[in-house]
Enzyme design. Structure first.
Site, PDB file in Angstrom:
ATOM      1  N   GLY A  59     107.468  22.520  32.878  1.00 48.50           N
ATOM      2  CA  GLY A  59     106.565  23.650  32.660  1.00 48.50           C
ATOM      3  C   GLY A  59     107.002  24.464  31.459  1.00 48.50           C
ATOM      4  N   TYR A  60     106.667  23.994  30.273  1.00 49.79           N
ATOM      5  CA  TYR A  60     107.080  24.669  29.038  1.00 49.79           C
ATOM      6  C   TYR A  60     105.867  25.257  28.308  1.00 49.79           C
ATOM      7  CZ  TYR A  60     112.119  23.524  28.495  1.00 49.79           C
ATOM      8  OH  TYR A  60     113.486  23.467  28.605  1.00 49.79           O
ATOM      9  N   GLU A 108     116.526  16.033  25.384  1.00 50.70           N
ATOM     10  CA  GLU A 108     115.331  15.203  25.213  1.00 50.70           C
ATOM     11  C   GLU A 108     115.448  14.360  23.947  1.00 50.70           C
ATOM     12  OE1 GLU A 108     111.791  17.538  25.192  1.00 50.70           O
ATOM     13  OE2 GLU A 108     110.455  15.808  25.101  1.00 50.70           O
TER      14      GLU A 108
END
Lengths: 401, 379
Positions: free
Chosen positions: A131-132, A248
């Site tokens: 949830g960014y 990431e």
């Protein structure tokens, strides 16, 4: 070196014995395992392979053993990847648990949080989503507005997220929320975890230009996020958020993808030349269209240089140095290369590459149309290429703000 | 093939960096240029390079060389590239050595290699006949004459041709220009009757000459390799040249990039460092990507030479094409980002662009090598 040779021998034997035959074939999209129970691979072998690898901790080979990881050193990790590549073994477990939130919890989670969450990631029990981004906070991520009010033992979350990959299949979310609206934008953000089955969450898939819906809009209406799953400190979530983004795109992630992309690059680009030979034809041992030929050769050379660079970072790690600055270019350059490869496919195939559905096109051609359109996400999702260049300029080149 | 340097190679690189930084900074090249130096490099510096063993880096120890291979030569040339060092390393220690290593008889090797390693002999490859690299497009003739051959023709852009003791002349003993078959290589003394040499002053202040061959007598023992099969040797020599030149270019472009990056951090306009402007940041970051890829292809190509891999031709073209494009990009951007000062002769940044363009046209430009790469891939 002798110990490493032994490790290689043992690993090879173990893989030979434990990797099911169907797990030694190229991955198909539906059979990717990202954890959780909401999306299942139709192939039972996927779970045989997952369970065996998880038991050894090899779904996350470099994590500490105490949290279910493999406890491997980098050189052993590289050997494992090489041995897996040798038999073309699939990755047993993908997803944001192993690649993003897991490594972040290892660094910033409390002992209790690690105990509660990490094993479930290693085993593929839980699937996570991120949830960014928000409608008003894309490249300017720190401008996010989803509000979390302190209600004693929990935060009350209201707002919405966008581009939530796999939200419809996720069990849990790691989420950036604003806990201090008056503070400067980077200093009022907290990093929280909560269940996607919490009351007040609704999900709406977003249809993309490719026709697929890999992303969702996710809405929070008075969702309770228990404080026991606040990661790090309140209002210091931006530090955690940035660290997660580094994971990431990080060195080990790059290592893990190096082997896979090497094979993938060879496969797709060989077919590019073959396609062109077939569709364009040959004159005097050259592709008949000299302009397209030059573009294809240029692409092939860039792809070759790129995969050599991936290999160089692996060798630098093996030689004991930390992955060099080259890892920071992978996302940027890799996304552009992939787009270029697909654009050249279109140029080589002409109108046969624009079939949307129905008769008149092969399954490969129809698939290419969608893949080409989906490839645009590569230079947008996870930080646009422009943001990647900003980061490179600042962090690697040291250019001033 | 290894993509990281071993300890020995790293030590050689550090030593080369130290030497070039102290003994051959760009001010030395400027001085050679401004003094209109007849040799075009410093014999004294060359002697010091010979004493460091650089003339024999790729020559086996049995013949008096260092036996450090092409990765060793590559790291030295990379450092020479950073300081734009003028020396006969390319003409003699790279092209000359490899021509003799791959083409010469055992007797020739025993005679010539120790002389090369000892710096007693300078060589030059007399190949090109037009302004464009075209290795089989040879009209220079080698006619049988008595026990030997008679050479006639014109050669251009012969690196270090004005100072060489011996020339490796590429001539045609049969067939017509463009044929790969029928080429023969001859090693002839530069002061032989019938050879006239005109030094050409180049924009990069490095050394070359045009050479006329008029009824030059070469004995049969002057042949390097078999008559008519010279291309087998030449192809190998050119790939060595392309790869080692790529290493030099890698050094030059990194130096130009680092100097430019530093300038972006200190030059202020509108009250801020110009490196804070996104228009420049993104271009700098994109160059960084191209440079990282360039490092990888140069290392892989040098390793392939050391392992005598079948991949050498492809990797030579990969390296030469990529390094040409990247050196051109970086050296042009270097001037643009320096602005007005970058246009001045007083500033050193312009030297890199001049060198980049001459390198581009040495041993094949990017288009030449893309075409060759495609042919090697079968399309």
């Amino acid at each position: 070196m002798a110990a490493l040779d032994d490790f290689r021998k043992d690993t090879r034997a173990w893989l030979d014995e434990n990797c099911p035959a169907s797990m030694r074939t190229p991955m198909t999209e539906g059979e990717t395992v990202s954890g959780g129970s909401k999306h299942r691979s139709p192939n039972p072998d996927s779970y045989v392979w997952l369970d065996r690898m998880a038991e050894k901790g090899w779904t996350v080979p470099a994590w500490p053993k105490e949290y279910g990881g493999g406890g491997l050193h980098t050189d052993e990790f590289v050997v494992l990847l090489e041995e897996m590549a040798r038999i073309q073994a699939r990755s047993p477990l993908e997803g944001m648990g192993v690649t993003m939130i897991g490594p972040t919890l290892l660094e910033y989670g409390s002992e209790e949080q690690k105990q509660r969450h990490l094993t479930k990631i290693v085993n593929g029990e839980i699937r996570w989503c991120q949830g960014y981004s928000e409608p008003g906070a894309g490249s300017d991520l720190a401008g996010l507005a989803t509000k979390a009010e302190d209600k004693g033992d929990h935060f009350l979350v209201n707002g919405s997220k966008i581009w939530t990959s796999g939200a419809q299949f996720a069990d849990w979310i790691f989420c950036l929320v604003r806990t201090e609206p008056q503070a400067p934008k980077h200093e009022g953000i907290s990093f929280v975890l909560f269940s996607m089955d919490s009351p007040g969450i609704s999900i709406k898939p977003i249809k993309l230009i490719s026709g697929a819906s890999p992303f969702c809009e996710t809405f929070f209406d008075d969702v309770k996020a228990p404080k026991e799953d606040l990661v790090h400190k309140v209002n210091q979530g931006w530090t955690v958020a940035k660290r997660l983004l580094q994971h990431e795109r990080s060195g080990l992630r790059a290592l893990a993808s190096a082997g896979a992309s090497r094979t993938a690059a060879t496969q797709t680009t060989t077919s590019l030349a073959d396609v062109a030979k077939e569709t364009i034809g040959m004159v005097d041992n050259h592709l008949a269209n000299p302009v397209l030929r030059d573009s294809i050769i240029q692409y092939r050379m860039n792809a070759n240089a790129f995969s050599l660079t991936q290999r160089r970072t692996v060798e630098e790690s093996e030689a004991g140095s930390t992955p060099g600055a080259a890892t920071s270019i992978f996302k940027f350059y890799g996304a552009d290369l992939r787009k270029e490869q697909l654009e050249l496919q279109l140029k080589a195939r002409g109108t046969q590459s624009f079939g949307w559905e129905g008769d008149g096109f092969t399954a490969e051609e129809l698939n290419l149309t969608r893949t080409w359109l989906a490839s645009r996400a590569g230079s947008i999702a996870g930080g646009t290429n422009e943001v990647q260049l900003n980061i490179l300029a600042k962090r690697v080149l040291g250019l001033p703000d | 093939m290894p993509l990281v340097l071993n300890e020995e190679q790293n030590m050689l690189k550090d030593a080369a960096k130290d030497f070039c930084g102290k003994s051959t900074p760009i001010t030395e090249l400027r001085k050679l240029r401004d003094d209109k130096d007849e040799t075009g490099f410093s014999r004294d510096i060359w002697q010091q390079m010979v004493e460091l063993g650089w003339a024999g880096i790729t020559i086996p120890e049995d013949f008096g060389g260092l036996g450090f291979g092409y990765l060793g030569m590559g790291v030295v040339m990379e450092e020479c590239g950073r300081t734009l060092t003028a020396s006969p390393l390319m003409s003699t220690a790279v092209l000359g050595s490899s021509a003799i290593l791959s083409g010469a008889s055992d007797e020739q090797k025993a005679e010539l290699l120790p002389a090369l390693a000892g710096g007693e002999l300078l060589t030059a490859l007399a190949l090109e006949e037009t302004p464009h690299h075209s290795p089989y497009n040879i009209s220079t003739t080698a006619e049988k004459s008595g026990d030997g051959y008679k050479l006639n023709g014109s050669k251009k852009f012969v690196l270090d041709g004005h100072v060489a003791d011996q020339l490796v002349v590429v001539a045609r003993s049969s067939g017509t220009a463009g044929d790969r078959d029928g080429l023969s290589l001859f090693l002839v003394a530069a002061d032989s009757d019938g050879i006239s040499t005109t030094r050409t002053i180049m924009a990069d202040s490095r050394n070359a000459a045009n050479i006329e061959l008029s009824n030059v007598q070469a004995p049969a023992t002057a042949l390097l390799g078999a008559e008519g099969k010279g291309a087998d040797v030449l192809d190998k020599v050119l790939d060595v040249g392309r790869i080692v030149l790529s290493a030099e270019m890698l050094g030059g472009l990194q130096e130009a990039f680092e100097r430019t990056l530093e300038y972006l951090k200190v030059r202020e306009q509108f009250g801020v460092p110009i490196g804070s402007f996104q228009a420049l940041k993104h271009r700098a970051a994109e160059m960084f990507c191209e440079i990282e890829l360039s490092k990888s292809v140069v290392l892989e190509a040098l390793s392939a030479l050391d392992e005598d891999s079948d991949e050498v031709p492809k990797l030579a073209s990969l390296a030469k094409a990529r390094l040409t494009d990247t050196y051109n990009l970086v050296s042009s951007e270097a001037i643009q980002m320096h602005g007005g000062i970058g246009m001045t002769d007083e500033h050193e940044i312009g030297f890199f662009m001049k060198r980049a363009r001459v390198c581009e046209h040495s041993f094949g430009n990017a288009a030449y090598h893309r075409n060759r790469y495609g042919e090697l891939e079968g399309y």
